[in-house]
Design a protein around this motif. Structure first.
Motif, PDB file in Angstrom:
ATOM      1  N   ASP A 184       0.858  -1.179   0.000  1.00 50.73           N
ATOM      2  CA  ASP A 184       0.000   0.000   0.000  1.00 50.73           C
ATOM      3  C   ASP A 184       0.896   1.231   0.000  1.00 50.73           C
ATOM      4  O   ASP A 184       1.502   1.569   1.027  1.00 50.73           O
ATOM      5  CB  ASP A 184      -0.904  -0.026   1.244  1.00 50.73           C
ATOM      6  CG  ASP A 184      -1.919   1.104   1.237  1.00 50.73           C
ATOM      7  OD1 ASP A 184      -1.715   2.093   0.509  1.00 50.73           O
ATOM      8  OD2 ASP A 184      -2.926   0.990   1.956  1.00 50.73           O
ATOM      9  N   ILE A 185       1.035   1.890  -1.143  1.00 52.92           N
ATOM     10  CA  ILE A 185       1.939   3.032  -1.280  1.00 52.92           C
ATOM     11  C   ILE A 185       1.549   4.147  -0.315  1.00 52.92           C
ATOM     12  O   ILE A 185       2.418   4.777   0.302  1.00 52.92           O
ATOM     13  CB  ILE A 185       1.928   3.559  -2.728  1.00 52.92           C
ATOM     14  CG1 ILE A 185       2.346   2.453  -3.703  1.00 52.92           C
ATOM     15  CG2 ILE A 185       2.851   4.758  -2.851  1.00 52.92           C
ATOM     16  CD1 ILE A 185       3.728   1.923  -3.489  1.00 52.92           C
ATOM     17  N   LYS A 186       0.248   4.365  -0.180  1.00 51.93           N
ATOM     18  CA  LYS A 186      -0.218   5.419   0.718  1.00 51.93           C
ATOM     19  C   LYS A 186       0.203   5.126   2.154  1.00 51.93           C
ATOM     20  O   LYS A 186       0.595   6.033   2.897  1.00 51.93           O
ATOM     21  CB  LYS A 186      -1.747   5.543   0.622  1.00 51.93           C
ATOM     22  CG  LYS A 186      -2.309   6.712   1.416  1.00 51.93           C
ATOM     23  CD  LYS A 186      -3.807   6.836   1.206  1.00 51.93           C
ATOM     24  CE  LYS A 186      -4.371   8.019   1.993  1.00 51.93           C
ATOM     25  NZ  LYS A 186      -5.837   8.167   1.798  1.00 51.93           N
ATOM     26  N   ASP A 187       0.124   3.850   2.540  1.00 54.81           N
ATOM     27  CA  ASP A 187       0.530   3.463   3.897  1.00 54.81           C
ATOM     28  C   ASP A 187       2.032   3.652   4.087  1.00 54.81           C
ATOM     29  O   ASP A 187       2.477   4.122   5.135  1.00 54.81           O
ATOM     30  CB  ASP A 187       0.142   2.007   4.151  1.00 54.81           C
ATOM     31  CG  ASP A 187       0.477   1.555   5.573  1.00 54.81           C
ATOM     32  OD1 ASP A 187       0.116   2.279   6.523  1.00 54.81           O
ATOM     33  OD2 ASP A 187       1.108   0.487   5.719  1.00 54.81           O
TER      34      ASP A 187
ATOM     35  N   LEU B 164       3.932   5.779   2.547  1.00 58.10           N
ATOM     36  CA  LEU B 164       4.227   7.215   2.574  1.00 58.10           C
ATOM     37  C   LEU B 164       3.781   7.889   3.868  1.00 58.10           C
ATOM     38  O   LEU B 164       4.153   9.041   4.127  1.00 58.10           O
ATOM     39  CB  LEU B 164       3.562   7.910   1.384  1.00 58.10           C
ATOM     40  CG  LEU B 164       4.216   7.659   0.019  1.00 58.10           C
ATOM     41  CD1 LEU B 164       3.354   8.238  -1.094  1.00 58.10           C
ATOM     42  CD2 LEU B 164       5.623   8.247  -0.030  1.00 58.10           C
ATOM     43  N   SER B 165       3.006   7.174   4.683  1.00 61.52           N
ATOM     44  CA  SER B 165       2.535   7.756   5.946  1.00 61.52           C
ATOM     45  C   SER B 165       3.696   8.091   6.884  1.00 61.52           C
ATOM     46  O   SER B 165       3.563   8.959   7.753  1.00 61.52           O
ATOM     47  CB  SER B 165       1.557   6.805   6.643  1.00 61.52           C
ATOM     48  OG  SER B 165       2.202   5.598   7.042  1.00 61.52           O
TER      49      SER B 165
ATOM     50  N   LYS C 177       4.938  11.715   7.396  1.00 58.21           N
ATOM     51  CA  LYS C 177       4.232  12.662   8.252  1.00 58.21           C
ATOM     52  C   LYS C 177       4.864  12.778   9.637  1.00 58.21           C
ATOM     53  O   LYS C 177       4.462  13.630  10.436  1.00 58.21           O
ATOM     54  CB  LYS C 177       2.763  12.254   8.402  1.00 58.21           C
ATOM     55  CG  LYS C 177       1.988  12.218   7.096  1.00 58.21           C
ATOM     56  CD  LYS C 177       0.554  11.741   7.332  1.00 58.21           C
ATOM     57  CE  LYS C 177      -0.232  11.664   6.038  1.00 58.21           C
ATOM     58  NZ  LYS C 177      -1.621  11.178   6.254  1.00 58.21           N
TER      59      LYS C 177
END
Length: 392
Positions: A194-197, A199-200, A203
C-alpha cells in the motif's frame, strides 16, 4: 528480533563491498576542487559540480526507498549502486573537464542514492536494541573505504594523476559489483504494498527533524572538508601530498569516532549529549579554518569534522529511524537521505557563490552560523522531550 541474520563470512563480504563502494565514490575527492581550479574552472561552477552530487540523490532517494519497501528487496539496488560508482569515473577519465566532472558527479549521486538499500539491508539483520551499534559499524566501514581511497590518492596522485586514480575508482566499483552478486536475499513480499501506507511515515515530525539536522551536517561536511578546505590549503602553499594528508587525517578521525560511537562509553551519554555538542564543534571548525595562517594548524583542525562524520551522522541516522516499522524503513530512509541531499546540493553552490562575491572566509562564517542553528534546534528538542517524559 529481525528475521534475517548474517553469517560471519556474509557480513565480512558485505562490509568489504561497502568499503569498496565508498572507495570508488571518494578516491578522487581530495583533488577534485584543486584539479578543477587548475583547469580554470570558477569557484561558482566548482560549487555546481560539487552540488550535482546531491541533485540526483535528492531526486531519486525517496522513490528508491519507496520502491525497495514495495518489492521487499534490496539486492538489485545495491548492485545498481556499485555499478554506477564505477561508471561515474569513466566520465572523469574520458571527459576530464568541468562539464565531464559535472556529469560524473550526477552519476556518483545516483550511485549514492542506492545507499538506502545498503543501510537498511544491513541494519535489518540486527535487533532493535542493536540498531545504533549496527549503524555505527556500517558508517565506520563507509569511512574506512574513503580513508583507503584518500591514502592511495595521496600516494598516487603525483605519479598517475587524476585519470590514474579514477581508473582505480572504476576497478573498485567493479569489485564491489562482483561482491554484490553474492548477496543472499529471500523475497518476503507476497502481495502488493500500500503506497499510501508506506508514505505515511513522511508525516512523522521526528523523522523530519533529524533529516533537517542531517541536511546541515552533510551540507557543511561536503562543502568544507571535502572541497573548499582543500583549496584553502593550496592557497597557503600546501603541496598535493599535504592536501592528501589533510584528507587522510580527517578520515582517520572519522573512522575512529565512528568506532567510538558504537561503544558503551559513547552510548551512555547518548544522542541528547552528542548531537548538540558536535554541532558546536562543527561551528568552531568553520570559524577557525579560514582564519588559519599555517598549514600545520589546518591539518590539526581536520580532526574536528571526523566527530561530525563518525558520531553526529551515526546518531542522526539512528535517531531518525527510531520507532520506524521494519516494512517502512526504506521509505523513511529514502526521505531522510533525500532531505540531507538538499544540503549536499545547495550548500556547495551557495558557498561557492559567496566565495566569488565576497570571500571564502565569509562563506565559512555563514556555515558556522547554520551549524549553531543545529545546536539550538537539537537542544530545544531534547529539553522538550525530557519534559514530556517526566510528565508521563
Amino acid at each position: 528480533m529481525n528475521e534475517q541474520t548474517f553469517t560471519g563470512k556474509q557480513e565480512i563480504r558485505f562490509l568489504a563491498m561497502v568499503s569498496l563502494f565508498w572507495f570508488a565514490q571518494y578516491i578522487y575527492i581530495p583533488y577534485q576542487t584543486t584539479y578543477l581550479t587548475f583547469l580554470g574552472v570558477s569557484s561558482a561552477f566548482t560549487g555546481m559540480v560539487l552540488g550535482a552530487y546531491g541533485i540526483t540523490q535528492l531526486v531519486f532517494r525517496l522513490p528508491i526507498g519507496l520502491c525497495a519497501d514495495s518489492i521487499g528487496r534490496h539486492k538489485c539496488f545495491i548492485m545498481a549502486g556499485t555499478c554506477f560508482s564505477g561508471l561515474a569515473s569513466l566520465f572523469r577519465i574520458f571527459w576530464g573537464n568541468g562539464m565531464g566532472f559535472l556529469a560524473a558527479n550526477l552519476f556518483s549521486g545516483l550511485a549514492s542514492a542506492m545507499w538506502i538499500s545498503f543501510m537498511v539491508f544491513y541494519t535489518n539483520h540486527f535487533s532493535n536494541k542493536n540498531q545504533q551499534e549496527a549503524t555505527s559499524r556500517i558508517v565506520m566501514f563507509n569511512n574506512l573505504g574513503m580513508l583507503v581511497g584518500f591514502l592511495l590518492s595521496t600516494i598516487g596522485y603525483s605519479r598517475i594523476g587524476m585519470k590514474g586514480i579514477c581508473i582505480l575508482s572504476v576497478c573498485a566499483g567493479l569489485l564491489a559489483f562482483v561482491l554484490s552478486l553474492q548477496i543472499k536475499e529471500p523475497c518476503k513480499k507476497t502481495g502488493e504494498a500500500d503506497i499510501k501506507d508506506l508514505l505515511s511515515v513522511c508525516k512523522l515530525k521526528r523523522l523530519w527533524l533529524f533529516s533537517i539536522l542531517a541536511l546541515i551536517q552533510q551540507g557543511i561536511q561536503l562543502t568544507t572538508v571535502m572541497s573548499f578546505t582543500n583549496q584553502i590549503l593550496k592557497d597557503l602553499g600546501a603541496s598535493n601530498g599535504l592536501v592528501g594528508l589533510s584528507s587522510i587525517i580527517y578520515m582517520v578521525s572519522a573512522v575512529g569516532f565512528a568506532a567510538f560511537a558504537s561503544t558503551f562509553l559513547c552510548c551512555r551519554k547518548g544522542p541528547r549529549f552528542w548531537i548538540p555538542i558536535v554541532f558546536v564543534i562543527v561551528s568552531v571548525y568553520c570559524i577557525l579554518v579560514p582564519s588559519a595562517n599555517k598549514i600545520s594548524e589546518l591539518l590539526f583542525l581536520q580532526i574536528l569534522p571526523g566527530m561530525s562524520t563518525g558520531i553526529l551522522f551515526s546518531y542522526l541516522n539512528s535517531e531518525a529511524m527510531c520507532g520506524i516499522p521494519l516494512e517502512k524503513r526504506s521509505t523513511a530512509m529514502g526521505l531522510f537521505q533525500a532531505v540531507y541531499a538538499i544540503g549536499m546540493t545547495t550548500f556547495p553552490i551557495f558557498t561557492g557563490a559567496l566565495a566569488s562575491v565576497f570571500s571564502i572566509h565569509f562563506g565559512y562564517l555563514v556555515l558556522a552560523g547554520i551549524s549553531l542553528i543545529g545546536t539550538v534546534v537539537s537542544t530545544v528538542y531534547y529539553i522538550n522531550r525530557s519534559r514530556t517524559e517526566r510528565k508521563c
